[in-house]
Write a protein that holds these residues in place. Structure first.
Motif, PDB file in Angstrom:
ATOM      1  N   MET A   1       0.851  -1.197   0.000  1.00 22.19           N
ATOM      2  CA  MET A   1       0.000   0.000   0.000  1.00 22.19           C
ATOM      3  C   MET A   1       0.884   1.243   0.000  1.00 22.19           C
ATOM      4  O   MET A   1       1.826   1.346   0.778  1.00 22.19           O
ATOM      5  N   SER A   2       0.612   2.176  -0.861  1.00 19.79           N
ATOM      6  CA  SER A   2       1.415   3.400  -0.945  1.00 19.79           C
ATOM      7  C   SER A   2       1.066   4.322   0.192  1.00 19.79           C
ATOM      8  O   SER A   2       0.022   4.211   0.824  1.00 19.79           O
ATOM      9  N   SER A   3       1.971   5.293   0.462  1.00 17.49           N
ATOM     10  CA  SER A   3       1.741   6.234   1.550  1.00 17.49           C
ATOM     11  C   SER A   3       0.493   7.046   1.324  1.00 17.49           C
ATOM     12  O   SER A   3      -0.163   7.477   2.272  1.00 17.49           O
ATOM     13  N   SER A   4       0.117   7.266   0.054  1.00 18.31           N
ATOM     14  CA  SER A   4      -1.072   8.064  -0.227  1.00 18.31           C
ATOM     15  C   SER A   4      -2.340   7.333   0.156  1.00 18.31           C
ATOM     16  O   SER A   4      -3.400   7.925   0.277  1.00 18.31           O
ATOM     17  N   GLU A   5      -2.246   5.966   0.353  1.00 18.87           N
ATOM     18  CA  GLU A   5      -3.425   5.183   0.677  1.00 18.87           C
ATOM     19  C   GLU A   5      -3.531   4.881   2.163  1.00 18.87           C
ATOM     20  O   GLU A   5      -4.485   4.265   2.601  1.00 18.87           O
ATOM     21  N   THR A   6      -2.523   5.251   2.943  1.00 13.64           N
ATOM     22  CA  THR A   6      -2.570   4.995   4.370  1.00 13.64           C
ATOM     23  C   THR A   6      -3.364   6.081   5.068  1.00 13.64           C
ATOM     24  O   THR A   6      -3.499   7.192   4.579  1.00 13.64           O
ATOM     25  N   ASP A   7      -3.884   5.729   6.245  1.00 14.35           N
ATOM     26  CA  ASP A   7      -4.642   6.698   7.024  1.00 14.35           C
ATOM     27  C   ASP A   7      -3.693   7.689   7.684  1.00 14.35           C
ATOM     28  O   ASP A   7      -2.630   7.300   8.184  1.00 14.35           O
ATOM     29  N   PRO A   8      -4.062   8.957   7.746  1.00 15.98           N
ATOM     30  CA  PRO A   8      -3.212   9.928   8.432  1.00 15.98           C
ATOM     31  C   PRO A   8      -3.281   9.729   9.948  1.00 15.98           C
ATOM     32  O   PRO A   8      -4.179   9.077  10.468  1.00 15.98           O
ATOM     33  N   THR A   9      -2.319  10.290  10.630  1.00 18.02           N
ATOM     34  CA  THR A   9      -2.285  10.263  12.091  1.00 18.02           C
ATOM     35  C   THR A   9      -2.416  11.688  12.600  1.00 18.02           C
ATOM     36  O   THR A   9      -1.702  12.583  12.148  1.00 18.02           O
ATOM     37  N   PHE A  10      -3.334  11.881  13.534  1.00 18.13           N
ATOM     38  CA  PHE A  10      -3.529  13.189  14.147  1.00 18.13           C
ATOM     39  C   PHE A  10      -3.002  13.121  15.581  1.00 18.13           C
ATOM     40  O   PHE A  10      -3.338  12.203  16.332  1.00 18.13           O
ATOM     41  N   GLY A  11      -2.170  14.081  15.936  1.00 19.04           N
ATOM     42  CA  GLY A  11      -1.580  14.076  17.258  1.00 19.04           C
ATOM     43  C   GLY A  11      -1.848  15.351  18.023  1.00 19.04           C
ATOM     44  O   GLY A  11      -2.055  16.422  17.434  1.00 19.04           O
ATOM     45  N   MET A  12      -1.871  15.237  19.346  1.00 16.83           N
ATOM     46  CA  MET A  12      -1.959  16.422  20.202  1.00 16.83           C
ATOM     47  C   MET A  12      -0.909  16.278  21.296  1.00 16.83           C
ATOM     48  O   MET A  12      -0.690  15.198  21.831  1.00 16.83           O
ATOM     49  N   PHE A  13      -0.240  17.380  21.587  1.00 14.27           N
ATOM     50  CA  PHE A  13       0.929  17.365  22.445  1.00 14.27           C
ATOM     51  C   PHE A  13       0.839  18.500  23.464  1.00 14.27           C
ATOM     52  O   PHE A  13       0.443  19.616  23.128  1.00 14.27           O
ATOM     53  N   THR A  14       1.210  18.209  24.690  1.00 15.97           N
ATOM     54  CA  THR A  14       1.297  19.266  25.690  1.00 15.97           C
ATOM     55  C   THR A  14       2.755  19.450  26.096  1.00 15.97           C
ATOM     56  O   THR A  14       3.576  18.532  25.991  1.00 15.97           O
ATOM     57  N   CYS A  15       3.050  20.650  26.560  1.00 18.35           N
ATOM     58  CA  CYS A  15       4.404  21.011  26.968  1.00 18.35           C
ATOM     59  C   CYS A  15       4.279  22.186  27.924  1.00 18.35           C
ATOM     60  O   CYS A  15       3.180  22.659  28.207  1.00 18.35           O
ATOM     61  N   ALA A  16       5.387  22.670  28.388  1.00 20.23           N
ATOM     62  CA  ALA A  16       5.373  23.864  29.237  1.00 20.23           C
ATOM     63  C   ALA A  16       4.965  25.081  28.414  1.00 20.23           C
ATOM     64  O   ALA A  16       5.260  25.169  27.215  1.00 20.23           O
ATOM     65  N   HIS A  17       4.283  26.004  29.054  1.00 17.82           N
ATOM     66  CA  HIS A  17       3.937  27.291  28.438  1.00 17.82           C
ATOM     67  C   HIS A  17       5.237  27.991  28.037  1.00 17.82           C
ATOM     68  O   HIS A  17       6.095  28.247  28.868  1.00 17.82           O
ATOM     69  N   GLY A  18       5.398  28.232  26.725  1.00 21.80           N
ATOM     70  CA  GLY A  18       6.619  28.844  26.225  1.00 21.80           C
ATOM     71  C   GLY A  18       7.506  27.882  25.460  1.00 21.80           C
ATOM     72  O   GLY A  18       8.377  28.312  24.696  1.00 21.80           O
ATOM     73  N   ALA A  19       7.285  26.559  25.658  1.00 21.43           N
ATOM     74  CA  ALA A  19       8.105  25.563  24.978  1.00 21.43           C
ATOM     75  C   ALA A  19       7.461  25.059  23.691  1.00 21.43           C
ATOM     76  O   ALA A  19       8.044  24.216  23.008  1.00 21.43           O
ATOM     77  N   GLU A  20       6.282  25.591  23.339  1.00 21.39           N
ATOM     78  CA  GLU A  20       5.567  25.081  22.160  1.00 21.39           C
ATOM     79  C   GLU A  20       6.353  25.310  20.861  1.00 21.39           C
ATOM     80  O   GLU A  20       6.262  24.507  19.923  1.00 21.39           O
ATOM     81  N   GLY A  21       7.131  26.387  20.794  1.00 19.67           N
ATOM     82  CA  GLY A  21       7.897  26.660  19.589  1.00 19.67           C
ATOM     83  C   GLY A  21       8.906  25.567  19.300  1.00 19.67           C
ATOM     84  O   GLY A  21       9.034  25.097  18.165  1.00 19.67           O
ATOM     85  N   ILE A  22       9.623  25.128  20.318  1.00 19.36           N
ATOM     86  CA  ILE A  22      10.638  24.097  20.123  1.00 19.36           C
ATOM     87  C   ILE A  22       9.987  22.744  19.862  1.00 19.36           C
ATOM     88  O   ILE A  22      10.527  21.901  19.137  1.00 19.36           O
TER      89      ILE A  22
END
Length: 349
Positions: A1-22
């Motif tokens: 199966m090609s990458s175009s046929e695979t399901d995408p992955t959705f992620g959510m991430f937490t971090c310290a306030h101010g560290a989101e840029g890195i």
């Protein structure tokens, strides 16, 4: 199966306030496309089915199930129940927590659950019941391999839903924040930093072991070590709190670590360092201690002060310096209780 046929992955991430840029930079380098974000919270999409990324500054990572926005909590729970349709049920645990709404330490802010998130967690647990959840209460520490339903309160009326499988210790803690119940009122917040660092490192600290803390005043971390039954040496030119200074298993050297003879460290198994000096100076001091023939340190927990998150670019260089000590293992993490700093866990041979 090609990458175009695979399901995408959705992620959510937490971090310290101010560290989101890195965090954004780190996950973008791994092929994730950024989406909604707020200070302390990031979402992203990967075009292929893939595992969630890890990074020094990612506190929690979940597969995203979507979000809901409403001023009515029950409407948001209805939305959550819709999102769970078709998923394997029940989940083993429910973790509910707010994103960091301020930098750690500012206005005495500390990460973790608050009154609103605790009330929300209770209501979600009531509504979902045993058909959706196995846990008796919300926000218990998960066991390895537990499937955890995550709810992040980005704002009190804006929730994001996700799930993850518990593995490492921080992934078992609600929101990645260690639950701690001190025996006595801690002398300083360094108590919580030390507690988290010790637990995360996996170091086998035992009653009767000798630990040395460099940068010990006023005694928060020493308090945790003494509470665990260790003998403790504190090294700091500043004064210790009398509750620590007068403890029968504590000795204080009012000096800088580099000015003391190496025999002071004889018999010590554990070295904790949390000094307000530049990281290069910190590493120089620690190297001189651990490479001495008079010492037999087994593990180090070293707090490296960044000053600002842009200095995180120096972490690989600092790691290379530690590798020159020929350690058995090095791990680095921005602990939930860290301010703009990271913790090096170094296991020595």
């Amino acid at each position: 199966m090609s990458s175009s046929e695979t399901d995408p992955t959705f992620g959510m991430f937490t971090c310290a306030h101010g560290a989101e840029g890195i965090v954004k930079e780190a996950i973008a380098e791994k092929g994730w496309r950024l989406s909604f974000s707020r200070p302390g919270f990031v979402t992203a999409k990967h075009d292929e089915e893939t595992t969630l990324p890890t990074d020094i500054f990612i506190r929690t990572a979940s597969k995203s199930l979507g979000s809901g926005k409403s001023g009515d909590a029950d409407e948001l729970i209805d939305r959550l129940i819709e999102k769970l349709s078709g998923l394997p049920l029940p989940f083993d645990q429910l973790h509910v927590w707010p994103r960091d709404r301020a930098p750690i330490g500012r206005f005495d802010f500390e990460p973790g659950s608050d009154e609103v998130s605790r009330a929300v967690a209770t209501r979600i647990h009531e509504r979902l019941g045993p058909d959706h959840l196995r846990c008796a209460t919300a926000n218990d520490v998960a066991q390895p391999s537990d499937r955890v339903l995550d709810v992040v309160l980005v704002d009190p009326s804006h929730w994001f839903f996700g799930m993850h499988t518990a593995s490492t210790l921080p992934t078992r803690w609600p929101g990645g924040v260690q639950p701690v119940a001190p025996e006595h009122e801690p002398i300083s917040r360094a108590y919580y930093k030390a507690a988290e660092a010790i637990a995360w490192s996996g170091f086998d600290l035992r009653p009767g072991d000798l630990a040395v803390e460099v940068g010990s005043a006023p005694g928060g971390a020493c308090g945790r070590l003494l509470e665990m039954g260790l003998d403790v040496i504190g090294i700091d030119p500043a004064q210790m709190d009398p509750r620590i200074a007068n403890h029968p298993r504590f000795r204080h050297y009012a000096a800088r670590a580099g000015d003391l003879p190496r025999r002071i460290y004889r018999g010590a198994k554990w070295l904790l360092v949390d000094s307000t000096v530049k990281p290069d100076a910190t590493l120089s001091t620690v190297r001189n201690i651990v490479e001495s023939r008079e010492t037999s340190i087994r593990g180090c927990l070293i707090t490296m002060k960044l000053g600002d998150y842009e200095r995180a670019s120096q972490i690989p260089r600092w790691r290379r310096e530690v590798e020159r000590w020929r350690p058995e293992k090095i791990e680095i993490r921005h602990l939930a209780r860290n301010r703009c700093e990271v913790c090096f866990s170094v296991t020595l041979r």
